[in-house]
Design a protein around this motif. Structure first.
Motif, PDB file in Angstrom:
ATOM      1  N   PRO A 286       1.168  -1.766   0.115  1.00  0.00           N
ATOM      2  CA  PRO A 286      -0.357  -0.127   0.166  1.00  0.00           C
ATOM      3  C   PRO A 286       0.915   1.050  -0.273  1.00  0.00           C
ATOM      4  O   PRO A 286       0.205   2.231  -0.136  1.00  0.00           O
ATOM      5  CB  PRO A 286      -1.020  -0.371   1.513  1.00  0.00           C
ATOM      6  CG  PRO A 286      -0.189  -1.090   2.210  1.00  0.00           C
ATOM      7  CD  PRO A 286       0.815  -2.353   1.261  1.00  0.00           C
ATOM      8  N   LYS A 287       2.105   0.902  -0.063  1.00  0.00           N
ATOM      9  CA  LYS A 287       2.857   2.296   0.314  1.00  0.00           C
ATOM     10  C   LYS A 287       3.246   2.392  -0.744  1.00  0.00           C
ATOM     11  O   LYS A 287       4.288   2.672  -1.656  1.00  0.00           O
ATOM     12  CB  LYS A 287       4.076   1.758   1.480  1.00  0.00           C
ATOM     13  CG  LYS A 287       4.368   2.440   2.877  1.00  0.00           C
ATOM     14  CD  LYS A 287       5.012   1.681   3.094  1.00  0.00           C
ATOM     15  CE  LYS A 287       4.806   1.668   4.512  1.00  0.00           C
ATOM     16  NZ  LYS A 287       6.114   2.182   5.790  1.00  0.00           N
ATOM     17  N   TYR A 288       2.484   3.319  -1.862  1.00  0.00           N
ATOM     18  CA  TYR A 288       2.466   2.963  -3.449  1.00  0.00           C
ATOM     19  C   TYR A 288       3.617   4.513  -3.338  1.00  0.00           C
ATOM     20  O   TYR A 288       4.716   4.380  -4.576  1.00  0.00           O
ATOM     21  CB  TYR A 288       0.764   3.797  -4.346  1.00  0.00           C
ATOM     22  CG  TYR A 288       0.533   3.223  -3.549  1.00  0.00           C
ATOM     23  CD1 TYR A 288       0.759   1.436  -5.025  1.00  0.00           C
ATOM     24  CD2 TYR A 288      -0.861   3.330  -3.334  1.00  0.00           C
ATOM     25  CE1 TYR A 288      -0.858   0.307  -4.390  1.00  0.00           C
ATOM     26  CE2 TYR A 288      -2.008   2.333  -3.689  1.00  0.00           C
ATOM     27  CZ  TYR A 288      -1.895   0.745  -3.762  1.00  0.00           C
ATOM     28  OH  TYR A 288      -3.014   0.549  -3.698  1.00  0.00           O
ATOM     29  N   TYR A 289       3.550   5.099  -2.446  1.00  0.00           N
ATOM     30  CA  TYR A 289       4.146   6.561  -2.266  1.00  0.00           C
ATOM     31  C   TYR A 289       5.965   6.263  -2.854  1.00  0.00           C
ATOM     32  O   TYR A 289       7.055   7.151  -2.762  1.00  0.00           O
ATOM     33  CB  TYR A 289       4.166   7.769  -1.424  1.00  0.00           C
ATOM     34  CG  TYR A 289       4.266   7.091  -0.305  1.00  0.00           C
ATOM     35  CD1 TYR A 289       5.414   6.950   0.104  1.00  0.00           C
ATOM     36  CD2 TYR A 289       3.071   6.092   0.638  1.00  0.00           C
ATOM     37  CE1 TYR A 289       5.621   6.628   1.681  1.00  0.00           C
ATOM     38  CE2 TYR A 289       3.712   6.517   1.718  1.00  0.00           C
ATOM     39  CZ  TYR A 289       4.691   5.672   1.986  1.00  0.00           C
ATOM     40  OH  TYR A 289       4.910   5.801   4.354  1.00  0.00           O
ATOM     41  N   LYS A 290       6.472   5.369  -2.716  1.00  0.00           N
ATOM     42  CA  LYS A 290       7.453   4.787  -2.829  1.00  0.00           C
ATOM     43  C   LYS A 290       8.212   4.085  -3.373  1.00  0.00           C
ATOM     44  O   LYS A 290       9.610   3.533  -3.567  1.00  0.00           O
ATOM     45  CB  LYS A 290       7.680   3.322  -1.206  1.00  0.00           C
ATOM     46  CG  LYS A 290       7.946   4.666   0.269  1.00  0.00           C
ATOM     47  CD  LYS A 290       8.128   3.455   1.681  1.00  0.00           C
ATOM     48  CE  LYS A 290       8.451   3.973   2.689  1.00  0.00           C
ATOM     49  NZ  LYS A 290       9.417   3.146   3.637  1.00  0.00           N
ATOM     50  N   ARG A 291       7.301   4.009  -4.143  1.00  0.00           N
ATOM     51  CA  ARG A 291       7.701   3.421  -5.543  1.00  0.00           C
ATOM     52  C   ARG A 291       7.955   4.259  -6.804  1.00  0.00           C
ATOM     53  O   ARG A 291       8.972   4.055  -7.961  1.00  0.00           O
ATOM     54  CB  ARG A 291       6.300   2.488  -5.844  1.00  0.00           C
ATOM     55  CG  ARG A 291       5.815   2.089  -4.810  1.00  0.00           C
ATOM     56  CD  ARG A 291       6.576   0.544  -4.809  1.00  0.00           C
ATOM     57  NE  ARG A 291       6.210  -0.104  -3.081  1.00  0.00           N
ATOM     58  CZ  ARG A 291       7.203  -0.469  -2.662  1.00  0.00           C
ATOM     59  NH1 ARG A 291       7.922  -0.436  -2.359  1.00  0.00           N
ATOM     60  NH2 ARG A 291       6.229  -1.071  -1.944  1.00  0.00           N
ATOM     61  N   TYR A 292       8.418   5.623  -6.411  1.00  0.00           N
ATOM     62  CA  TYR A 292       8.787   6.503  -7.074  1.00  0.00           C
ATOM     63  C   TYR A 292       9.635   8.080  -6.602  1.00  0.00           C
ATOM     64  O   TYR A 292       9.260   7.922  -5.374  1.00  0.00           O
ATOM     65  CB  TYR A 292       8.064   6.983  -8.502  1.00  0.00           C
ATOM     66  CG  TYR A 292       6.451   7.792  -8.065  1.00  0.00           C
ATOM     67  CD1 TYR A 292       6.695   9.979  -7.368  1.00  0.00           C
ATOM     68  CD2 TYR A 292       5.718   7.249  -6.557  1.00  0.00           C
ATOM     69  CE1 TYR A 292       5.969   9.902  -6.554  1.00  0.00           C
ATOM     70  CE2 TYR A 292       5.180   7.889  -6.179  1.00  0.00           C
ATOM     71  CZ  TYR A 292       5.097   9.365  -5.761  1.00  0.00           C
ATOM     72  OH  TYR A 292       3.990  10.053  -5.220  1.00  0.00           O
ATOM     73  N   PRO A 293      11.104   8.501  -7.346  1.00  0.00           N
ATOM     74  CA  PRO A 293      11.652   9.378  -6.408  1.00  0.00           C
ATOM     75  C   PRO A 293      10.551  10.573  -6.797  1.00  0.00           C
ATOM     76  O   PRO A 293       9.922  10.942  -7.372  1.00  0.00           O
ATOM     77  CB  PRO A 293      12.503   9.428  -7.375  1.00  0.00           C
ATOM     78  CG  PRO A 293      12.435   8.703  -8.874  1.00  0.00           C
ATOM     79  CD  PRO A 293      11.245   8.046  -8.536  1.00  0.00           C
ATOM     80  N   GLU A 294      11.008  11.486  -5.518  1.00  0.00           N
ATOM     81  CA  GLU A 294       9.830  12.450  -5.669  1.00  0.00           C
ATOM     82  C   GLU A 294      10.201  13.068  -7.010  1.00  0.00           C
ATOM     83  O   GLU A 294       8.853  14.112  -7.023  1.00  0.00           O
ATOM     84  CB  GLU A 294      10.628  13.324  -4.342  1.00  0.00           C
ATOM     85  CG  GLU A 294      10.012  12.764  -3.013  1.00  0.00           C
ATOM     86  CD  GLU A 294      10.648  13.526  -1.813  1.00  0.00           C
ATOM     87  OE1 GLU A 294      10.565  15.243  -1.914  1.00  0.00           O
ATOM     88  OE2 GLU A 294      10.340  13.437  -0.691  1.00  0.00           O
ATOM     89  N   ASN A 295      11.109  13.551  -7.381  1.00  0.00           N
ATOM     90  CA  ASN A 295      11.110  14.139  -8.644  1.00  0.00           C
ATOM     91  C   ASN A 295      10.518  14.058  -9.633  1.00  0.00           C
ATOM     92  O   ASN A 295      10.146  14.734 -11.195  1.00  0.00           O
ATOM     93  CB  ASN A 295      12.438  14.704  -9.240  1.00  0.00           C
ATOM     94  CG  ASN A 295      13.063  13.422  -9.185  1.00  0.00           C
ATOM     95  OD1 ASN A 295      12.480  12.105  -9.303  1.00  0.00           O
ATOM     96  ND2 ASN A 295      14.273  13.609 -10.255  1.00  0.00           N
TER      97      ASN A 295
END
Length: 523
Positions: A376-385
């Motif tokens: 569920p931690k989709y936000y960890k699957r890509y860099p912020e930029n």
């Protein structure tokens, strides 16, 4: 100074009454989702009757299981497991069956950690640990005489038949029509899953099976090049969020410069709704209908055939593991070689292409098993930029995010996957003078993002929403490669709208779509 031991007053209770109360607590504390589903499918009277019947059967089961020695240990086990699972059923609306159990058992520690949070611990503490403490400290549970146990059991059985038989004409159709509801009934769901998993485990202990032993590679193409097949297995990507498939957002924009050479299959479905099922099924000779999960532990797959026929085959891992697909071929986990390997992104694959190509060109298959859009931690699957859409959902508690935040975050993972695939194509193209290059992408399964209040994946296939089964699938190949392999590009494009699935991949890799001329009379 010695610490004074607290002596609690213990209340005496016999196992019969304890079983009755224990089952009532389990029904009220852990099964609100189940009874809500029953209520929505039937009526208040039917729901009340269902509650009473399950209470009777549950109490009878407790009478059978609970004895002087087992009553407290079993109570603790049930309460702790029930409270932990109830959190996921309540907050993600997941169903517990054999596939979900297998997926949980084959998930690595990092993926498991993503699902755990303070709220989960509070569920266990309040609904599990606290009742365990009360049972341990305040109750003195006395066994019943055998004849009293039989008498009590007889009353329960009699009440069950007295309720069910007169209403069998209503109960039987409901049960047949709504079997999937049982996957929300705690502890029936996970006990059934454990039994099914164990039966499959022992049934699958048999001799190793080889397939395609007469396979041979015929290099019928005459351009002097070798073949390079890069097979990217996506994780949790659903077709509905791919702009290639008509999605309103340009989530595949990084691939736009390669679009002329991409053949997209918008009507592709998966073999399963979890990695544990779909990944091995993709490479299996069996179709989804015939596939026996666990069979790749003792049966060769398409990569084994290609390796025996002369291909150099490599599996690159950035997920939990290869689910037995890569047991007999070379495999690497680039993430494990890093100092901080807790959260590796899929960009680790890009340099691996040049690292693992032979100095002397040879027919090669490289499989890349991505972490993709794993929740569920989709936000960890890509860099912020790489975040194209905001605001995002920076928590694993998906039901606490707005629909906009959740979809934004998930779409960012799809955009990043597109970027990674574009970079992989760019890297592969550096070797076009030596290779006919094919890049294949397909996701293992889809994902639910709150539709009908369902999240994540691994729902039983028979009841899984389309979001969990409809997956993105495309190939990239330049015209020179297609021509060399005698593939009619226009014919492929004309047939791309047809329904396809993971079932097509085994045979496509051998002969059908990609015409690699690896023949086998015994596949």
């Amino acid at each position: 100074m010695p610490v004074k031991k607290l002596n609690h007053k213990k209340y005496s209770i016999n196992i019969g009454l304890y079983s009755t109360l224990f089952m009532l607590y389990n029904l009220f504390a852990f099964n609100s989702v189940f009874f809500t589903k029953i209520y929505n499918l039937s009526s208040p009277v039917f729901t009340a009757g269902t509650f009473f019947v399950i209470w009777l059967l549950g109490t009878l089961s407790c009478l059978i299981l609970f004895h002087k020695i087992t009553v407290k240990p079993l109570s603790y086990i049930f309460l702790l497991i029930n409270s932990g699972l109830y959190y996921f059923i309540k907050n993600y609306n997941i169903s517990i069956d054999e596939e979900m159990l297998r997926n949980a058992l084959e998930t690595n520690i990092a993926e498991t950690a993503d699902l755990l949070n303070l709220t989960w611990f509070l569920y266990i503490l309040i609904l599990g640990v606290l009742p365990c403490y009360i049972i341990h400290s305040f109750l003195d549970i006395k066994p019943l005489k055998w004849y009293k146990t039989l008498g009590y059991a007889g009353i329960l059985v009699s009440m069950f038949f007295a309720i069910v038989f007169p209403n069998l004409k209503n109960v039987a159709p409901f049960v047949r029509t709504n079997k999937p509801v049982k996957y929300s009934l705690i502890p029936v769901n996970y006990i059934g899953a454990i039994i099914s998993y164990t039966k499959h485990y022992y049934r699958d202990s048999h001799e190793f099976i080889t397939i395609g032993t007469d396979a041979r590679l015929e290099e019928y193409w005459n351009n002097g090049k070798k073949n390079l097949i890069i097979f990217a297995i996506g994780e949790t990507a659903r077709a509905a969020n791919f702009s290639f498939n008509g999605y309103k957002r340009q989530t595949n924009a990084p691939l736009d410069s390669f679009k002329d050479n991409i053949i997209n299959y918008p009507n592709a479905t998966s073999c399963g709704t979890s990695t544990a099922v779909s990944v091995p099924c993709i490479f299996s000779k069996d179709s989804r209908a015939d596939y026996n999960n666990g069979s790749l532990n003792y049966t060769e797959n398409v990569l084994d055939i290609m390796q025996r026929a002369g291909y150099s085959v490599l599996w690159l891992e950035n997920n939990s593991d290869c689910k037995s697909v890569c047991t007999r071929i070379k495999s690497l986990n680039p993430c494990s070689l890093r100092t901080n390997s807790s959260e590796c992104l899929d960009n680790i694959f890009i340099p691996e292409i040049s690292k693992n190509l032979s100095p002397t060109p040879q027919n090669t298959v490289i499989v890349m098993h991505q972490i993709g859009s794993h929740g569920p931690k989709y936000y960890k699957r890509y860099p912020e930029n790489m975040a194209q859409y905001t605001p995002v959902c920076n928590t694993e508690k998906l039901n606490e995010c707005t629909s906009e935040q959740l979809i934004n975050t998930y779409d960012n993972t799809i955009y990043y996957t597109s970027y990674i695939l574009a970079e992989i194509i760019k890297e592969a193209k550096k070797y076009k003078q030596d290779y006919n290059i094919l890049v294949i992408y397909v996701s293992d399964h889809g994902e639910s993002l709150g539709e009908n209040n369902i999240y994540l994946h691994s729902a039983p296939y028979s009841i899984a929403p389309k979001e969990q089964k409809h997956v993105p699938f495309f190939i990239w190949a330049e015209d020179e490669t297609l021509n060399s392999l005698n593939l009619d590009k226009q014919c492929l494009i004309n047939n791309a709208q047809n329904a396809v699935s993971h079932d097509n991949i085994f045979h496509s890799l051998l002969v059908v779509h990609f015409n690699l001329r690896i023949w086998s009379a015994t596949e």
